[in-house]
Design an enzyme around this catalytic site. Structure first.
Site, PDB file in Angstrom:
ATOM      1  N   ASN A   7       0.881  -1.168   0.000  1.00 60.73           N
ATOM      2  CA  ASN A   7       0.000   0.000   0.000  1.00 60.73           C
ATOM      3  C   ASN A   7       0.919   1.219   0.000  1.00 60.73           C
ATOM      4  OD1 ASN A   7      -1.797   2.033   0.488  1.00 60.73           O
ATOM      5  ND2 ASN A   7      -2.757   1.072   2.265  1.00 60.73           N
ATOM      6  N   ARG A  93      -2.632  -2.091  -3.424  1.00 57.92           N
ATOM      7  CA  ARG A  93      -3.853  -1.333  -3.188  1.00 57.92           C
ATOM      8  C   ARG A  93      -3.848  -0.116  -4.115  1.00 57.92           C
ATOM      9  NH1 ARG A  93      -5.395   2.947   1.363  1.00 57.92           N
ATOM     10  NH2 ARG A  93      -7.582   3.105   0.794  1.00 57.92           N
ATOM     11  N   HIS A 182     -13.306   2.330   0.240  1.00 64.40           N
ATOM     12  CA  HIS A 182     -13.217   1.309   1.301  1.00 64.40           C
ATOM     13  C   HIS A 182     -13.778  -0.038   0.828  1.00 64.40           C
ATOM     14  CE1 HIS A 182     -13.422   4.587   4.693  1.00 64.40           C
ATOM     15  NE2 HIS A 182     -12.170   4.282   4.413  1.00 64.40           N
ATOM     16  N   HIS A 210     -17.973   1.134   8.220  1.00 61.34           N
ATOM     17  CA  HIS A 210     -16.513   1.199   8.364  1.00 61.34           C
ATOM     18  C   HIS A 210     -16.203   2.550   8.998  1.00 61.34           C
ATOM     19  CE1 HIS A 210     -12.238   0.588   6.880  1.00 61.34           C
ATOM     20  NE2 HIS A 210     -12.260   1.870   7.202  1.00 61.34           N
ATOM     21  N   GLY A 214     -11.114   7.648   8.046  1.00 61.84           N
ATOM     22  CA  GLY A 214     -12.167   7.848   7.057  1.00 61.84           C
ATOM     23  C   GLY A 214     -13.331   6.961   7.474  1.00 61.84           C
ATOM     24  N   ARG A 243     -12.731  15.053   7.741  1.00 57.84           N
ATOM     25  CA  ARG A 243     -13.580  15.395   6.586  1.00 57.84           C
ATOM     26  C   ARG A 243     -15.005  15.674   7.051  1.00 57.84           C
ATOM     27  NH1 ARG A 243     -11.958  10.123   3.811  1.00 57.84           N
ATOM     28  NH2 ARG A 243      -9.744  10.453   3.426  1.00 57.84           N
ATOM     29  N   MET A 285     -10.528   9.804  17.647  1.00 52.25           N
ATOM     30  CA  MET A 285     -11.750   9.569  18.428  1.00 52.25           C
ATOM     31  C   MET A 285     -11.447   9.277  19.894  1.00 52.25           C
ATOM     32  SD  MET A 285     -14.964   9.691  18.548  1.00 52.25           S
ATOM     33  CE  MET A 285     -16.059   9.457  17.157  1.00 52.25           C
ATOM     34  N   GLU A 386      -8.021  -5.386   5.487  1.00 54.25           N
ATOM     35  CA  GLU A 386      -7.971  -5.046   4.062  1.00 54.25           C
ATOM     36  C   GLU A 386      -6.791  -5.719   3.375  1.00 54.25           C
ATOM     37  OE1 GLU A 386      -8.679  -0.914   5.522  1.00 54.25           O
ATOM     38  OE2 GLU A 386      -9.451  -0.620   3.506  1.00 54.25           O
TER      39      GLU A 386
HETATM   40  P1  ADP Z   1      -7.512   4.278   9.223  1.00 54.39           P
HETATM   41  O1  ADP Z   1      -8.740   4.769   8.554  1.00 54.39           O
HETATM   42  O2  ADP Z   1      -6.395   5.255   9.196  1.00 54.39           O
HETATM   43  O3  ADP Z   1      -7.126   2.849   8.888  1.00 54.39           O
HETATM   44  P2  ADP Z   1      -8.334   3.152  11.757  1.00 54.39           P
HETATM   45  O4  ADP Z   1      -9.293   2.175  11.192  1.00 54.39           O
HETATM   46  O5  ADP Z   1      -7.109   2.635  12.426  1.00 54.39           O
HETATM   47  O6  ADP Z   1      -7.923   4.270  10.745  1.00 54.39           O
HETATM   48  O7  ADP Z   1      -9.144   4.044  12.816  1.00 54.39           O
HETATM   49  C1  ADP Z   1      -8.557   5.122  13.468  1.00 54.39           C
HETATM   50  C2  ADP Z   1      -9.587   5.696  14.412  1.00 54.39           C
HETATM   51  O8  ADP Z   1      -9.954   4.694  15.366  1.00 54.39           O
HETATM   52  C3  ADP Z   1      -9.061   6.884  15.207  1.00 54.39           C
HETATM   53  O9  ADP Z   1     -10.043   7.901  15.287  1.00 54.39           O
HETATM   54  C4  ADP Z   1      -8.855   6.287  16.579  1.00 54.39           C
HETATM   55  O10 ADP Z   1      -9.011   7.233  17.597  1.00 54.39           O
HETATM   56  C5  ADP Z   1      -9.990   5.288  16.632  1.00 54.39           C
HETATM   57  N1  ADP Z   1      -9.790   4.327  17.709  1.00 54.39           N
HETATM   58  C6  ADP Z   1      -8.814   3.404  17.843  1.00 54.39           C
HETATM   59  N2  ADP Z   1      -8.957   2.752  19.034  1.00 54.39           N
HETATM   60  C7  ADP Z   1     -10.034   3.301  19.637  1.00 54.39           C
HETATM   61  C8  ADP Z   1     -10.694   3.078  20.900  1.00 54.39           C
HETATM   62  N3  ADP Z   1     -10.262   2.156  21.754  1.00 54.39           N
HETATM   63  N4  ADP Z   1     -11.775   3.836  21.178  1.00 54.39           N
HETATM   64  C9  ADP Z   1     -12.207   4.774  20.329  1.00 54.39           C
HETATM   65  N5  ADP Z   1     -11.642   5.028  19.145  1.00 54.39           N
HETATM   66  C10 ADP Z   1     -10.560   4.299  18.803  1.00 54.39           C
END
Ligand code: ADP
Length: 430
Positions: A7, A93, A182, A210, A214, A243, A285, A386
């Protein structure tokens, strides 16, 4: 039967090596700051005793070719790949396949050119994906390589879902339509959900959420995407980390005419400084939830808005599908935040959706059901993968091509205009 998944981003290279007989990950890593000071590779693999092992390399990495060479060296030194002949294939990817690519496609010169023609649709992502492909073709000339597109899973959207209510010529001339993104995640998670539910995917109506940095929602009928929240670009739909998601387009006219912002400034504002970050100043988050719990009203509003937007899409896709068997949460937020899942399903008992608070709060990292016993719609948490999906699609594409040498998708196969999966030709109304 090893498959390497690549990727490639503009300044990063993410990779994962799989043994596809057991569908297990052998090694993975991320090389960041390519072409910048402070290049750093973090590699996770196994030591000679088979134990999980981590390795960091900090050294100048001027470009993507040097990046791939460093990855090759590390894979070699750690014994993950002794010889490139062990590789069945490499899966890349690619963010945007436009209408030209509706399935994973073996890469040849013509395919490369067709991916290049999609650059106007994804000017930030496709050039970086192409760079990764080009260096991998140079380094692994004898290994079959497959492009797997984020958009491909959504090629089954019906016209009433993918058309925008715009003059028809904007689609015909410029390809302005909903593409969706996605796709590999939505596809993987749909398949896993069917396994967990113990029913054939073809019989199931699913809503896949998802929720990562994003975020996108997809309505899946019988394993086919029939609507999805991201559109012409990944900006549309749910509220995301940075976004804005759905927005009255007239805001853009106002920002141009009355607030004096340039189009580039508005682009950056809506893509990078909006969403959670715009509302409360943080885009992660975990941080937003911490601040909300500590009483920060802006963070509380951001969480409320985030969940409310997810809930609206759940309602919309229940209407689109008519009947829903399961709602599936995935990606960083969807897999980990019980609070966001609860907020997104709050007061939906009338639609047959109710969560079991204890099941929802369970911190098990694996796939699990979180609905209450009386819930008509099942609610699942299914970790996405993925990279594994890309590896599986790579194997399937290579095997299909070798089983049927003249078939579309084979490297030297003759191509018929308009054929499914053909590169470079646009199907349908355009
Ligand atoms: P990407 O789209 O970059 O692959 P991810 O799927 O890893 O991202 O998701 C990242 C998001 O998941 C971030 O907003 C992060 O804060 C949130 N996140 C990861 N662990 C937790 C958790 N335990 N509680 C709440 N949010 C989480």
């Amino acid at each position: 039967m090893k498959v390497l998944v690549i990727n490639s981003g503009s300044s990063s290279l993410k990779y994962e090596l799989f043994e596809m007989r057991q569908r297990t990950s052998l090694a993975r890593g991320l090389l960041e700051r390519i072409g910048e000071p402070g290049s750093r590779l973090l590699h996770h693999g196994r030591d000679s005793a088979g134990q999980a092992d981590e390795l960091v390399r900090e050294q100048p990495v001027p470009d993507h070719r040097a990046a791939l060479r460093l990855v090759q060296t590390v894979l070699h030194q750690t014994g993950a790949i002794a010889d490139s002949a062990e590789l069945l294939g490499i899966g890349h990817r690619v963010v945007h396949g436009g209408e030209a690519f509706q399935q994973p496609t073996l890469i040849n010169q013509r395919v490369l050119e067709a991916i290049r023609r999609q650059i106007p649709l994804a000017p930030l992502h496709n050039p970086a994906n192409l760079l990764g492909i080009e260096v991998a073709l140079a380094e692994y000339a004898h290994v079959p390589q497959v492009a797997v597109f984020d958009t491909a899973f959504h090629h089954t959207l019906p016209p009433h879902a993918w058309h925008y209510a715009l003059p028809a010529e904007l689609y015909q001339r410029h390809g302005i339509r909903r593409y969706g993104f996605h796709g590999t995640s939505h596809q993987y998670v749909s398949g896993r959900a069917a396994e967990i539910l113990g029913r054939p995917l073809i019989e199931l109506n699913l809503i896949v959420l998802h929720l990562g940095n994003g975020a996108s929602a997809t309505a899946v009928r019988g394993g086919r995407s029939v609507d999805t929240s991201m559109g012409f670009t990944p900006l549309e739909g749910l509220m995301m980390g940075t976004r804005c998601g759905d927005l009255d387009p007239a805001v853009i006219f106002f920002l141009t005419r009355d607030a004096g912002l340039s189009i580039d400034q508005i682009d950056a504002l809506l893509n990078k400084d909006s969403g959670l970050r715009g509302v409360c100043g943080a885009n992660d988050m975990r941080e937003v939830l911490r601040r909300a719990a500590a009483g920060d009203p802006r963070a509380q509003l951001a969480v409320e808005m985030y969940c409310y937007r997810v809930k609206k899409y759940v309602g919309a896709y229940m209407a689109a599908l008519g009947h829903v068997d399961a709602i599936v949460f995935t990606a960083g937020i969807g897999e980990n935040s019980a609070e966001v899942r609860a907020g997104s399903c709050r007061d939906l008992d009338g639609l047959g959706i109710s969560l079991d608070p204890a099941r929802n709060a369970s911190s098990s990292g694996g796939p699990r059901a979180i609905h209450s016993d009386g819930s008509r719609v099942q609610v699942l948490v299914v970790p996405t993968d993925e990279e594994l999906e890309i590896a599986a699609q790579t194997v399937a594409c290579i095997q299909a091509a070798s089983d049927a040498p003249g078939a579309p998708g084979a490297p030297d196969a003759p191509r018929q205009p308009g054929a499914r999966g053909e590169a470079g030709e646009v199907r349908g109304e355009r």
